[in-house]
Design a protein around this motif. Sequence first.
Motif, PDB file in Angstrom:
ATOM      1  N   ASN A 178      -2.121  11.227  -1.592  1.00 28.97           N
ATOM      2  CA  ASN A 178      -2.165  10.195  -2.562  1.00 28.97           C
ATOM      3  C   ASN A 178      -2.146  11.512  -3.987  1.00 28.97           C
ATOM      4  O   ASN A 178      -1.488  10.858  -4.613  1.00 28.97           O
ATOM      5  N   GLN A 192       1.144  -1.816  -0.273  1.00 30.49           N
ATOM      6  CA  GLN A 192      -0.231   0.077   0.329  1.00 30.49           C
ATOM      7  C   GLN A 192       1.181   0.849   0.000  1.00 30.49           C
ATOM      8  O   GLN A 192       1.789   1.326  -0.546  1.00 30.49           O
ATOM      9  N   SER A 193       0.442   2.227   1.086  1.00 36.05           N
ATOM     10  CA  SER A 193       1.121   3.776   0.911  1.00 36.05           C
ATOM     11  C   SER A 193       2.883   3.174   0.488  1.00 36.05           C
ATOM     12  O   SER A 193       3.278   4.417   0.746  1.00 36.05           O
ATOM     13  N   TYR A 220       0.562   9.893   7.588  1.00 35.76           N
ATOM     14  CA  TYR A 220      -0.510  10.772   7.454  1.00 35.76           C
ATOM     15  C   TYR A 220      -0.512  12.073   8.426  1.00 35.76           C
ATOM     16  O   TYR A 220      -0.082  12.501   8.096  1.00 35.76           O
ATOM     17  N   ASN A 279      -8.956   8.418  -6.059  1.00 36.49           N
ATOM     18  CA  ASN A 279      -7.698   8.829  -7.315  1.00 36.49           C
ATOM     19  C   ASN A 279      -7.815   9.592  -8.517  1.00 36.49           C
ATOM     20  O   ASN A 279      -7.227  10.415  -8.590  1.00 36.49           O
ATOM     21  N   TYR A 308      -0.426   3.206 -10.702  1.00 34.64           N
ATOM     22  CA  TYR A 308       0.025   3.955  -8.700  1.00 34.64           C
ATOM     23  C   TYR A 308      -0.611   2.550  -8.716  1.00 34.64           C
ATOM     24  O   TYR A 308      -0.105   2.986  -6.781  1.00 34.64           O
ATOM     25  N   GLU A 332      -9.537  -1.925  -6.121  1.00 32.87           N
ATOM     26  CA  GLU A 332      -8.975  -1.030  -5.911  1.00 32.87           C
ATOM     27  C   GLU A 332      -9.114   0.104  -7.338  1.00 32.87           C
ATOM     28  O   GLU A 332      -9.970   1.400  -7.138  1.00 32.87           O
ATOM     29  N   VAL A 340      -2.344   1.569   4.760  1.00 32.23           N
ATOM     30  CA  VAL A 340      -3.709   0.474   5.068  1.00 32.23           C
ATOM     31  C   VAL A 340      -3.810  -0.229   5.019  1.00 32.23           C
ATOM     32  O   VAL A 340      -4.368  -0.958   5.390  1.00 32.23           O
TER      33      VAL A 340
HETATM   34  N1  GLU Z   1      -4.395   2.321  -1.927  1.00 31.28           N
HETATM   35  C1  GLU Z   1      -4.522   3.143  -1.413  1.00 31.28           C
HETATM   36  C2  GLU Z   1      -5.490   4.642  -1.949  1.00 31.28           C
HETATM   37  O1  GLU Z   1      -4.772   5.442  -2.810  1.00 31.28           O
HETATM   38  C3  GLU Z   1      -3.475   3.884  -0.620  1.00 31.28           C
HETATM   39  C4  GLU Z   1      -3.454   3.808   0.432  1.00 31.28           C
HETATM   40  C5  GLU Z   1      -2.791   3.930   1.743  1.00 31.28           C
HETATM   41  O2  GLU Z   1      -2.044   2.970   1.852  1.00 31.28           O
HETATM   42  O3  GLU Z   1      -2.597   4.680   2.472  1.00 31.28           O
HETATM   43  O4  GLU Z   1      -5.910   4.826  -1.509  1.00 31.28           O
END
Ligand code: GLU
Length: 325
Positions: A113, A62-63, A239, A163, A187, A156, A257
């Motif tokens: 993002n 993920q992020s 975050y 996004n 992404y 996703e 996440v």
């Molecule tokens: N794929 C998730 C998104 O773009 C990643 C979010 C994350 O890990 O913060 O919303």
Amino acid sequence: MTSALATYFARLHTALLEAEAGGEVPELARLSGARDEHLGLALCDLDGRITAEGSDHAFPVQSISKAFAYGAAIDLHGHDYVTSIVDEEPTGEDFGALSLDRVTKKPKNPLVNIGAIRTHAMLGPEQAERTERLRAVLEAAAGRPLELHEETCRRELAGSDRNLALAHMLRAAGSMDEDAEEVVAGYIEGCAVLTTVTDLAVMAATLASGGTNPLTGERVFSRVAARQVLSVMLTCGMYDNAGDWVSDVGLPAKSGVAGGIIASLPSRFGIATYAPQLDQHGNSVRGTLAFERMSEDFSMHLLDGQEAADLDRRAAELTEIGTAI
Ligand code: GLU
């Protein structure tokens, strides 16, 4: 023979599993098999020595991939160019915020993002090249081939309105020329790459070493890129809880996440945790507790005014006096 650090990790693991930590496992994480009792801890030092405890379940990075995409963009284009397009300022906002700087039209940083999507677009002229480059960097940092979790990717993509809105905002502001759908697809694919907690510890150690993977000896990032990635991780990695994190843990870190967190102590080691229950900021609850505990126990806080403890010596002391947790 079990090292003192391994014993410490085993005790920390037990204590964290027993703790009433709270938090929620997101439905998306359940898709890749996340379970409430999943908890993994791993540390990789710069000699490539790994200490790991608990779950080795593979979960989407993920992020956390955003940090590695940023390093790759810097090595491809140079820090000055990347900063001219994506800033390096904390936002204090939600990671999905529809936000560009009003004056400069730049995303605030590469770990929210909108900044990550813009950074991803820098990884090559075509979608295939961008996704391959990001995968190659993640694999080089982990020191092994990594798989994609197709179902997470599909889910996703199907729910990527926000996004896509961010990508279209970038295009409308004149910040990005690339096709919005293609950039978002790339992404999202980067976010769905599967890693274990040990992979993440090696990836964090690669950053801690100034860009060289301590297991394989491969140079993954230039020193400038590794340092810059850690700089934005320190101010923007957790975050909208980055301020509390710096106070309480004091290490550059990035969370995802799916429940992973990486943190690096420059010149010493990388650490990762995996526990999928998240708090209201999107950070792993047990992961945060683990880092707070380890930072305190080993004086890992960067601003502590003293060097972090020798891990085995301190772990032995803590075990001896019985105050590990
Ligand atoms: N794929 C998730 C998104 O773009 C990643 C979010 C994350 O890990 O913060 O919303």
